[in-house]
Design a protein around this motif. Structure first.
Motif, PDB file in Angstrom:
ATOM      1  N   ARG A  76     -58.888 -36.514   7.175  1.00  0.00           N
ATOM      2  CA  ARG A  76     -57.943 -37.440   7.737  1.00  0.00           C
ATOM      3  C   ARG A  76     -58.585 -38.477   7.142  1.00  0.00           C
ATOM      4  NH1 ARG A  76     -57.583 -34.445  11.762  1.00  0.00           N
ATOM      5  NH2 ARG A  76     -59.857 -35.232  12.984  1.00  0.00           N
ATOM      6  N   ASN A  77     -59.587 -38.496   7.931  1.00  0.00           N
ATOM      7  CA  ASN A  77     -60.445 -40.304   7.576  1.00  0.00           C
ATOM      8  C   ASN A  77     -60.479 -40.676   6.062  1.00  0.00           C
ATOM      9  OD1 ASN A  77     -60.866 -41.067   9.928  1.00  0.00           O
ATOM     10  ND2 ASN A  77     -61.482 -39.113  10.336  1.00  0.00           N
ATOM     11  N   ASP A  97     -63.176 -45.888  20.025  1.00  0.00           N
ATOM     12  CA  ASP A  97     -62.670 -47.324  19.667  1.00  0.00           C
ATOM     13  C   ASP A  97     -63.723 -47.039  18.206  1.00  0.00           C
ATOM     14  OD1 ASP A  97     -60.438 -48.210  19.061  1.00  0.00           O
ATOM     15  OD2 ASP A  97     -62.270 -49.919  19.704  1.00  0.00           O
ATOM     16  N   VAL A  98     -62.846 -47.446  17.295  1.00  0.00           N
ATOM     17  CA  VAL A  98     -63.667 -47.763  15.843  1.00  0.00           C
ATOM     18  C   VAL A  98     -64.462 -49.386  16.141  1.00  0.00           C
ATOM     19  CG1 VAL A  98     -64.116 -49.020  12.979  1.00  0.00           C
ATOM     20  CG2 VAL A  98     -62.018 -47.088  14.356  1.00  0.00           C
ATOM     21  N   ALA A  99     -63.685 -50.063  17.424  1.00  0.00           N
ATOM     22  CA  ALA A  99     -64.841 -51.207  17.490  1.00  0.00           C
ATOM     23  C   ALA A  99     -66.458 -50.724  18.327  1.00  0.00           C
ATOM     24  CB  ALA A  99     -64.099 -52.272  18.013  1.00  0.00           C
ATOM     25  N   GLU A 126     -66.471 -40.721  12.535  1.00  0.00           N
ATOM     26  CA  GLU A 126     -67.436 -40.879  14.141  1.00  0.00           C
ATOM     27  C   GLU A 126     -66.900 -41.184  14.920  1.00  0.00           C
ATOM     28  OE1 GLU A 126     -71.098 -42.422  16.532  1.00  0.00           O
ATOM     29  OE2 GLU A 126     -71.488 -43.364  14.295  1.00  0.00           O
ATOM     30  N   ALA A 127     -65.517 -42.392  15.011  1.00  0.00           N
ATOM     31  CA  ALA A 127     -64.945 -43.070  16.025  1.00  0.00           C
ATOM     32  C   ALA A 127     -64.076 -41.572  15.924  1.00  0.00           C
ATOM     33  CB  ALA A 127     -64.271 -43.973  15.012  1.00  0.00           C
ATOM     34  N   ILE A 184     -62.943 -50.592   7.330  1.00  0.00           N
ATOM     35  CA  ILE A 184     -63.248 -50.501   8.717  1.00  0.00           C
ATOM     36  C   ILE A 184     -61.877 -50.880   9.276  1.00  0.00           C
ATOM     37  CG2 ILE A 184     -64.180 -50.226  10.498  1.00  0.00           C
ATOM     38  CD1 ILE A 184     -67.071 -50.465   9.452  1.00  0.00           C
ATOM     39  N   ASN A 185     -62.069 -52.245   9.336  1.00  0.00           N
ATOM     40  CA  ASN A 185     -61.037 -53.738   9.579  1.00  0.00           C
ATOM     41  C   ASN A 185     -59.577 -52.455  10.134  1.00  0.00           C
ATOM     42  OD1 ASN A 185     -63.060 -54.257  11.516  1.00  0.00           O
ATOM     43  ND2 ASN A 185     -63.325 -56.336  10.749  1.00  0.00           N
ATOM     44  N   GLY A 186     -59.096 -52.290   8.381  1.00  0.00           N
ATOM     45  CA  GLY A 186     -58.112 -52.468   8.115  1.00  0.00           C
ATOM     46  C   GLY A 186     -57.870 -51.373   8.242  1.00  0.00           C
TER      47      GLY A 186
END
Length: 143
Positions: free
Chosen positions: A85-86, A34-36, A27-28, A54-56
């Protein structure tokens, strides 16, 4: 895979965490956010593994994208399907940031996600790229 097969598959919380992380990163990526920001919109808290993935992947994205680009032979990141890609980003993060997870598990999970959510050739593509990244980062696929 039929809808019935999908509903009957064995539940594995680690696989589920990878799937949720893929949804957030996808989605990001597609929205160019931004992921956040994506995580902040989601009202249900994530488990520790999902949050870590997610954070890593977000924190190490430059190195991860460089590894993917280096080992994807003639495929730019922009040319890859967003799903592939993700998936590659999550799996690459696991290879470099989660040494306790066996390489074979990382690759198997990545290929499974790619087959489930990607196109007809996604499983083979992800397997090839991740095999090369595994050899470069961990010295082999069976480690």
């Amino acid at each position: 895979m039929s809808d019935d097969d999908d509903w009957n598959r064995d539940f594995d919380p680690r696989s589920d965490a990878r799937e949720r992380a893929l949804n957030v990163l996808f989605e990001a990526d597609v929205r160019g956010e931004d992921v956040a920001a994506v995580v902040a919109r989601i009202k249900v808290p994530f488990d520790d593994l999902t949050t870590g993935l997610i954070n890593g992947a977000a924190a190490h994205r430059a190195r991860i994208d460089e590894l993917i680009q280096t080992h994807s032979h003639a495929w730019t990141l922009e040319r890859m399907a967003a799903t592939d890609r993700n998936v590659l980003r999550i799996a690459t993060y696991e290879l470099i940031g989660r040494p306790e997870v066996p390489t074979a598990v990382v690759l198997s999970e990545a290929v499974g996600l790619a087959k489930r959510y990607g196109g007809d050739d996604s499983g083979r593509f992800v397997n090839g790229v991740m095999g090369a990244i595994a050899r470069a980062t961990r010295g082999g696929v069976g480690d």
